[in-house]
Design an enzyme around this catalytic site. Sequence first.
Site, short mmCIF file in Angstrom:
data_model
loop_
_atom_site.label_atom_id
_atom_site.label_comp_id
_atom_site.label_asym_id
_atom_site.label_seq_id
_atom_site.Cartn_x
_atom_site.Cartn_y
_atom_site.Cartn_z
N ASP A 82 11.04 1.28 -7.76
CA ASP A 82 11.59 2.46 -8.37
C ASP A 82 13.22 2.74 -8.14
OD1 ASP A 82 11.13 3.56 -5.96
OD2 ASP A 82 9.25 4.78 -6.92
N ASN A 153 1.72 14.41 -4.98
CA ASN A 153 0.77 14.87 -6.05
C ASN A 153 0.05 13.37 -6.75
OD1 ASN A 153 2.79 13.03 -7.03
ND2 ASN A 153 3.66 14.58 -8.45
N HIS A 155 1.27 10.19 -6.93
CA HIS A 155 2.23 9.30 -7.60
C HIS A 155 2.14 7.93 -6.76
CE1 HIS A 155 6.08 11.17 -6.13
NE2 HIS A 155 5.87 10.16 -5.26
N GLU A 160 4.03 9.43 -12.06
CA GLU A 160 3.46 10.65 -11.95
C GLU A 160 2.18 10.96 -12.57
OE1 GLU A 160 5.10 12.14 -9.79
OE2 GLU A 160 7.33 12.62 -10.07
C1 GLP Z 1 9.03 8.71 -3.49
C2 GLP Z 1 8.87 7.16 -3.99
C3 GLP Z 1 7.34 6.73 -3.79
C4 GLP Z 1 6.89 7.23 -2.33
C5 GLP Z 1 6.99 8.76 -2.17
C6 GLP Z 1 6.42 9.12 -0.89
O1 GLP Z 1 8.56 9.38 -4.47
N1 GLP Z 1 9.10 6.93 -5.09
O2 GLP Z 1 7.43 5.23 -3.77
O3 GLP Z 1 5.66 6.76 -1.89
O4 GLP Z 1 8.31 9.10 -2.36
O5 GLP Z 1 7.49 9.36 0.22
P1 GLP Z 1 7.40 9.68 1.59
O6 GLP Z 1 6.89 8.18 2.23
O7 GLP Z 1 8.68 10.04 2.23
O8 GLP Z 1 6.24 10.58 1.90
#
Ligand code: GLP
Length: 260
Positions: A82, A153, A155, A160
């Site tokens: 993404d 949440n 995702h 989402e």
């Molecule tokens: C972002 C990314 C996700 C990732 C998520 C969790 O939203 N798009 O791919 O899994 O954050 O991030 P973190 O690893 O910093 O908790």
Amino acid sequence: MSNTFTKHTDRQNLTLCSDAEQASIYTARQIADVILEKQKQGERAILGLATGKTPIKVYQELIRLHKTEKLSFHNVISFNLDEYYPICSKSIQSYSYFMQHHLFGHVDIQPGNIHIPHADCSSDRIPFYCTDYEEKIRSFGGLDLQLLGIGRNGHIGFNEPGSSFDSTTRLVDLHALTRKDAEGDFGTIENVPYQAISVGIHTIIKAQKIMLLAIGKDKSQIISKALRGEISTEVPASLLQTIPHVEFILDRDAAALIGD
Ligand code: GLP
């Protein structure tokens, strides 16, 4: 290192690690094994990669393997999950910058083999751009391995709550909690983009192997919902309960609420 891990295969392919470091080293080793196996066969390794804090130590370990054990990335083709929209790919909050800084800038991957949804394109071109991203993944025969983190949440990528299980790469609206969690990176909540381009849930589950890594107690509630709760589009990661080729890699804190 084997006594560090416990596998529960009764319900899910779950690997519990004593801490974040062990979970990251284990995950990096699996990725390296795919790269090496493909090299033995004279083939390319098609990797789906993730951003966020969670995979940073995984990438550090891959860099260590590259520098000290000669792990080469010459056969790696990467597709990131993404990217924020809109964002300039040179901005330090962009996932292009993140990947360059945390992995690509330190290994011998060929720049032309790196794919990250690029959010510089104009909004009217996005649908074409997304179709093209899917087509590129297909043209390489699909992903050999998809690395995932998880949002608080539920995702995966930027799919989402409410994302359809057959979704593919598209422009998505970011959830308020996701924007809040990104506030630290952007300085203020007003600076956090409202949208992103994300590969879809269908794109993710078509990978040959999926590794979802979760670290820390902030992820314990959502991990418990995703692994033990109802399968629902409200918790996109819950769909992974039904996919046999998923491995959940958790440290002790992230696994705290899942029970046996
Ligand atoms: C972002 C990314 C996700 C990732 C998520 C969790 O939203 N798009 O791919 O899994 O954050 O991030 P973190 O690893 O910093 O908790």
